[in-house]
Design an enzyme around this catalytic site. Structure first.
Site, PDB file in Angstrom:
ATOM      1  N   THR A  47    -101.351  60.961 -66.089  1.00 48.96           N
ATOM      2  CA  THR A  47    -102.684  61.461 -66.447  1.00 48.96           C
ATOM      3  C   THR A  47    -103.720  60.353 -66.352  1.00 48.96           C
ATOM      4  O   THR A  47    -104.827  60.563 -65.835  1.00 48.96           O
ATOM      5  CB  THR A  47    -102.681  62.048 -67.871  1.00 48.96           C
ATOM      6  OG1 THR A  47    -101.545  62.888 -68.035  1.00 48.96           O
ATOM      7  CG2 THR A  47    -103.935  62.837 -68.131  1.00 48.96           C
ATOM      8  N   ASP A  48    -103.382  59.168 -66.833  1.00 50.73           N
ATOM      9  CA  ASP A  48    -104.282  58.023 -66.684  1.00 50.73           C
ATOM     10  C   ASP A  48    -104.564  57.744 -65.214  1.00 50.73           C
ATOM     11  O   ASP A  48    -105.716  57.514 -64.815  1.00 50.73           O
ATOM     12  CB  ASP A  48    -103.664  56.774 -67.313  1.00 50.73           C
ATOM     13  CG  ASP A  48    -103.909  56.672 -68.811  1.00 50.73           C
ATOM     14  OD1 ASP A  48    -104.855  57.300 -69.310  1.00 50.73           O
ATOM     15  OD2 ASP A  48    -103.154  55.949 -69.478  1.00 50.73           O
ATOM     16  N   LEU A  49    -103.514  57.728 -64.411  1.00 50.71           N
ATOM     17  CA  LEU A  49    -103.677  57.392 -62.998  1.00 50.71           C
ATOM     18  C   LEU A  49    -104.530  58.429 -62.272  1.00 50.71           C
ATOM     19  O   LEU A  49    -105.423  58.076 -61.492  1.00 50.71           O
ATOM     20  CB  LEU A  49    -102.306  57.278 -62.333  1.00 50.71           C
ATOM     21  CG  LEU A  49    -101.444  56.123 -62.845  1.00 50.71           C
ATOM     22  CD1 LEU A  49    -100.028  56.237 -62.292  1.00 50.71           C
ATOM     23  CD2 LEU A  49    -102.042  54.783 -62.475  1.00 50.71           C
TER      24      LEU A  49
END
Length: 413
Positions: A185-187
């Site tokens: 999700t961060d990426l």
């Protein structure tokens, strides 16, 4: 700067003031750095980005000793200039405002409203830089009932539905929800943020108008479920976990060989027939329970254990060679040492080595972006904490030695 003197990179004319830390924001900034933008990474004096200490493992120097740079930090911070500024001080806030005034983009991932008390929010900075592109990255966005919550990738993977689709079937051993092996999700938020920033810069270049970008991890997690979202929206039925299998195709999953694992993706009956013939069990193609894909789906619990026993009789390499020759879609499940030793990965130059001030050199993963006219630019290894503080303030803001010394004494930088 004239057009003729611009560096031959896509974003060589862009300066980014990067107030982000951990992963989503730094990933966005690293993409922009790879495309040629000048990135000024701002960190807290003394400790810096949290990920600098997220080890072991740490980068090792030429004698095998650990440096202060955690591998996690190295993954998302190449090509940047690092300065340390205490933004809680009036002097530190003044430095950020001065840098924002000569920057094209500000990236930040502070909690909602946190930068406003320092006069470093979008409404404050656009007064001194009207065409500024300002991108905020938070867990849940700038509004809504969850806006003030801290956002963590793992939690958002669960909240946003990803873990309801990922993991082994509930009725099998090891069944249950599973997060991704990386902070997906961060990426993906970093990737969406990169696209949004470049779109805003294009709009600015056409109209002279800056804008505010509100990015949220939860929004991204919901958006990236793609066809699974549509499976639900078109039927009203929530998809379930299938582990490494496929809901509608059999066999389309992983199998253990005698020395590793492979993926077999037999998308039609002909490919399935070739698969079982190679495995020495042609009768599995003639059995009416397994001769067609609908029948195989219906009888998967009977068929798959039989296929699993068959696959174990050969090595990973043997299966890949035989299946590829027969035109049956397949692939290995590689450990990372095998990934970086793969001839295709080598041919695509997906590992790079850059000079590093304490380790001599550092091995990094290359950008996957291949541009013919404006190739990716690796401006430098992930910087040491505060490595460029003095040079940036002298070069861009004309601070003299006395000013820098005074700021050091006050622990502003």
């Amino acid at each position: 700067m004239t057009t003729a003197s611009l560096p031959k990179t896509a974003l060589g004319h862009i300066r980014v003031l990067d107030l982000t830390r951990v992963l989503a924001g730094p990933w966005c900034a690293q993409n922009l750095a790879d495309l040629g933008a000048e990135i000024i990474k701002v960190e807290r004096p003394g400790c810096g980005d949290d990920t600098r200490s997220w080890g072991p493992p740490y980068l090792r120097d030429g004698e095998g000793n650990n440096t202060t740079e955690a591998a996690y930090y190295l993954a998302a911070n190449r090509g940047k200039q690092a300065i340390t500024v205490d933004i809680a001080t009036p002097e530190g806030q003044a430095i950020i405002r001065e840098l924002a005034a000569i920057s094209d983009v500000v990236l930040e991932n502070y909690k909602v409203g946190q930068l406003k008390k320092y006069g470093l929010d979008y409404d404050s900075l656009k007064l001194i830089k009207p065409d500024l592109v300002y991108c905020s990255i938070t867990g849940f966005g700038q509004d809504g009932p969850y806006a003030n919550r801290a956002g963590y990738d793992f939690i958002v993977q669960g909240m946003g539905g990803f873990m309801s689709l990922t993991g082994e079937r509930d009725d099998l051993p090891g069944g249950g929800p599973q997060k991704a092996g990386v902070a997906i999700t961060d990426l993906m938020t970093g990737m969406y943020s990169t696209i949004a920033v470049m779109a805003a810069l294009t709009h600015r270049d056409r109209t002279g108008e800056g804008q505010y970008i509100d990015m949220a991890l939860l929004d991204v997690q919901v958006a990236m479920l793609a066809n699974m979202n549509m499976n639900y929206l078109t039927t009203g039925n929530a998809p379930k976990r299938w582990g490494n299998a496929h809901a509608n195709i059999v066999p389309y999953q992983t199998f253990a060989t005698s020395d590793g694992h492979i993926i077999v993706a037999a998308g039609n009956d002909g490919q399935y027939k070739k698969f079982v013939h190679i495995g020495g069990q042609p009768e599995l193609a003639e059995d009416p329970r397994f001769s067609t894909n609908p029948a195989r789906v219906q009888h998967r619990d009977t068929l798959v254990p039989m296929l699993a026993d068959m696959v174990k009789r050969k090595t990973k390499g043997e299966w890949i060679t035989l299946l590829e020759e027969a035109g049956v879609p397949c692939g290995p499940i590689n450990q990372l040492n095998e990934v970086f030793d793969d001839p295709q990965v080598k041919a695509r130059a997906m590992q790079i080595d850059l000079p590093h001030p304490t380790a001599g050199t550092v091995k990094l993963v290359a950008s996957p972006m291949k541009l013919s006219a404006t190739p990716v630019n690796y401006a430098g290894a992930p910087p040491l904490l505060g490595q460029h503080t003095e040079s940036v303030l002298q070069r861009l803001l004309n601070y003299d030695v006395n000013q820098l010394q005074l700021l050091k004494e006050k622990k502003v930088i």
